[in-house]
Design an enzyme around this catalytic site. Sequence first.
Site, mmCIF file in Angstrom:
data_model
loop_
_atom_site.group_PDB
_atom_site.id
_atom_site.type_symbol
_atom_site.label_atom_id
_atom_site.label_comp_id
_atom_site.label_asym_id
_atom_site.label_seq_id
_atom_site.Cartn_x
_atom_site.Cartn_y
_atom_site.Cartn_z
ATOM 1 N N ASP A 54 -8.897 3.838 -2.186
ATOM 2 C CA ASP A 54 -9.751 4.179 -1.048
ATOM 3 C C ASP A 54 -11.059 4.800 -1.510
ATOM 4 O O ASP A 54 -11.275 6.014 -1.441
ATOM 5 C CB ASP A 54 -9.007 5.127 -0.113
ATOM 6 C CG ASP A 54 -7.772 4.472 0.480
ATOM 7 O OD1 ASP A 54 -7.658 3.237 0.404
ATOM 8 O OD2 ASP A 54 -6.918 5.195 1.012
ATOM 9 N N GLU A 107 2.695 5.016 -3.967
ATOM 10 C CA GLU A 107 2.677 5.972 -5.088
ATOM 11 C C GLU A 107 4.006 6.720 -5.299
ATOM 12 O O GLU A 107 4.281 7.031 -6.476
ATOM 13 C CB GLU A 107 1.542 6.975 -4.877
ATOM 14 C CG GLU A 107 0.159 6.396 -4.962
ATOM 15 C CD GLU A 107 -0.217 5.563 -3.740
ATOM 16 O OE1 GLU A 107 -0.961 4.575 -3.902
ATOM 17 O OE2 GLU A 107 0.258 5.878 -2.631
ATOM 18 N N ASP A 155 0.864 -1.184 0.000
ATOM 19 C CA ASP A 155 0.000 0.000 0.000
ATOM 20 C C ASP A 155 0.903 1.238 0.000
ATOM 21 O O ASP A 155 2.127 1.144 0.153
ATOM 22 C CB ASP A 155 -0.874 -0.041 1.252
ATOM 23 C CG ASP A 155 -2.096 0.861 1.164
ATOM 24 O OD1 ASP A 155 -2.281 1.531 0.131
ATOM 25 O OD2 ASP A 155 -2.861 0.889 2.139
#
Length: 894
Positions: A560, A482, A479
């Site tokens: 999300d 990015e 997770d």
Amino acid sequence: MRACAWLAIIALIPWTSGFKVEDFKRCSDSAFCTRLRGSSGEAYAVLPNSVAVAGSQISAQVKHEASGALFQLAITAYEGTVRLTVDEADPSVGRFHVPEVLLPELPQQERPWTKVSQTRSSLRASLGAAAVELGYSPLKLVLNVDGAPAVTFNADSMFAFEHRRAKGEEDPEGWWEEMFKGHRDSKPKGPEAISFDLAFPGVRHVYGLPQHASALALPPTTGLADNATSEPYRLYNLDVFEYAVDSPFGLYGSIPLLWAQRLGLTVAAFWLNAAEMYVDVEHAGGGVRTQWVAESGVLDLFLLLGPSPAEVSRQYARLTGTTAMPQEFALGYHQCRWNYRDEADVRAVDAGFDRHDIPYDVIWLDIEHTDGKRYFTWDAALFPEPEALQEDIASRGRRTVTIIDPHIKRDPGYHIYSEAARLDYFVKDRDGKEFDGWCWPGSSAYLDMLNPAARDWWAKLFQLDAYKGSTPHLYVWNDMNEPSVFNGPEITMHKDSLHFGGVEHRSVHNLYGALYHNATAQGLLERGTAVHGEDGDRPFVLSRAFFAGSQRIGPIWTGDNSATWEQLRISVPMLLSIGLAGLPFSGADVGGFFGNPEEELLVRWYQAGAFYPFFRGHAHLDTKRREPWLFGEAATERIRVAIRARYAMLPYLYTLFQAAHAEGLPIMRPLAFEFPGEAWALGADDAFMLGPGLLVAPVLEPGAAQRALRLPAPGPWYSATTGEAAAPGEHTLDVTLDSVPAYLRGGAILPFKERARRSTGAMARDPLTLVVALDAAGAAAGELYVDDGRSFAYRRGVFLHRRFEFAGSVLTSRPAPGGGGAMASGVTVERLVVLGLQPGREWGAQRDGAPLDVAPGPLLLRPGLPRSALVVRKLGLPLDADWAVTFLPGGAVA
């Protein structure tokens, strides 16, 4: 002390109160986008004396008339694909070329050009059914397919390549420094952006450019269309949560691949560039025009010439690879929450699935399982015996997943940090010091995944003796990759941070998460070899960030989202777009990550999610618990039915994944992918095909009593619930909360396993049901792929790949074309269900002259369903042998 540190971190997180568009850049906030968006008139010309055709490559020099800067152009031919590259003529400039994406065997696919003509103003060459015309002044490239224009490069003279220059020659605002929300970007190399336009004549629908929460057919961003937005589509991987729907805003992943489709032709464009990028879409001149702008890198553009949707998928796969073959458990249902509190909580949830007769395969642990957000560790108070916990879950055929993120707590006493710091494996800031960003652990360092040595070191951390408390049943979730930096510009890393080789983060940003994902998967691959030997263990690593080539690594999800009907609706086109971009193993958090879904929304989301390639329920720390049995018995039963339907479909779904692995085909497909000749299907995105044989039209609106649906021609179609036939055309279906409209395609044969089990592992030896849905000519065909569901033994032929065909009232099982493999499976075909046999007649069936047990029956083994199918029972036909079943009109009915 720890509480104070946690409060300090929370204060730095700008998204705790929800998505704020002002925290993120628009085109007008980016100097390079402001400079180049919509601009034209830059004069670039090919130097005629430099043009040469040699084998697979056309080469030339291009001159920028105003500055005299020179660039090197190459046009390379591949099978069905044309590659256009432009770089500065002086290679010592060292513009960034994206690594690790293209397949190393790509040069083997090159094809020679056939020169048709060459003058002082243009060059024409052909490549099979495709032809190119390179215009010299101004630079222009036209590609024709079967004699008709398919795509034009630089039709509107928007090509611009900002060459490297010395500071002080020119100094307009934004060239050498830029500010956003108090963050300074030093831009030491000055302006280095690239722009170009592509025109697609005759096209009304373009798809792709994931990731955006947008319709499948991308709405215009410029021009006079009523639905044109004011912002271009942005490709820049960001930690965006509770994101807005119907928006061009960039999200967690980026694949700069755009499809263009018209009746009779599908083409695509792929720009291999990992920098921040904007793409405008305009409907004009009887087609679609697009402008592409990126902040840095080079022009490395692939034009995929189809002409069919399936060929475009194959052409892209030949460039960047096909999807990794998953373990079978990965296709089951996954249960996740931030966070399951402790070992007792995990055991209670695991037991709850068995108590309520709901199958599942994986339970997930978020960051709270660690010791102070230090990855590869366990909180000794909450998870004192992690190995025993994993082994207990595995005893029921299930797995565990733990989260491991790229931010590493800057704690000298934490062995992961101290070792990586000693080896100099972290990203640097603009001054050459270790980059210090804030994320869940507080002050964090970020591994430099552009450094091959750092990736190799990271992979070794997943060995059982290195990752204490892990077992072979433990898999991984990446997770925040990015990467997410709470105190950085736009919640990410500063663009002038430095990677291996002095590469600025601005050029590698969209690739970073994929490199991290790949290094993690490599770690599990090496662990699997160490534990299981030569055939190993296929990795399972879920990633939030992605880029081109991520399909070779593992699944992703849409991030999300929120518990709203809008988010449920938009999940379908989002997943379709990601699948078209070559990444078929994807899903959306069922129920929505943020917020508390009402019962109806949760049920409808499970019904839709059962058809997602990746099927996971997930929820935020602050939401109410929502395990499938917490909404009352009626909701529990509906969710149970949806999840069991997923497990019944697993043989078909696993076969689709094998096709994706072999050919690069999407699993969840737009209707226009399978029916490109249906004009109305172009752009349709509220229904989809799961592979070639199953059409799904989930109910996506609250309180729905009816569901409009159009079935493509040719028919017939058969209800996947009742088996009743339906003709092509428009239908208005009456629906209840139990309804999940889905239709079997006439001409398809689909394999199912109908026995209710607790997990995929428990189903391994279960017999099969083959559902034969006949077309108008009374024929059908389908395939089934089976292997051990876990290892790489299939690479040495340990698998079964069967093809089933129904023709002339005979159903046969033979090896699939290309090789059926060899594996002793022990699995049998127990039940045949035939839809569409001539009505009004009795039918019998026999094998080798012996009569079989035949009677009208339901499509599915559920009480109360209509007996609209012909069912052959108690067969025991071996999967690993050839056989034939003959159907006899007028035969005795058992």
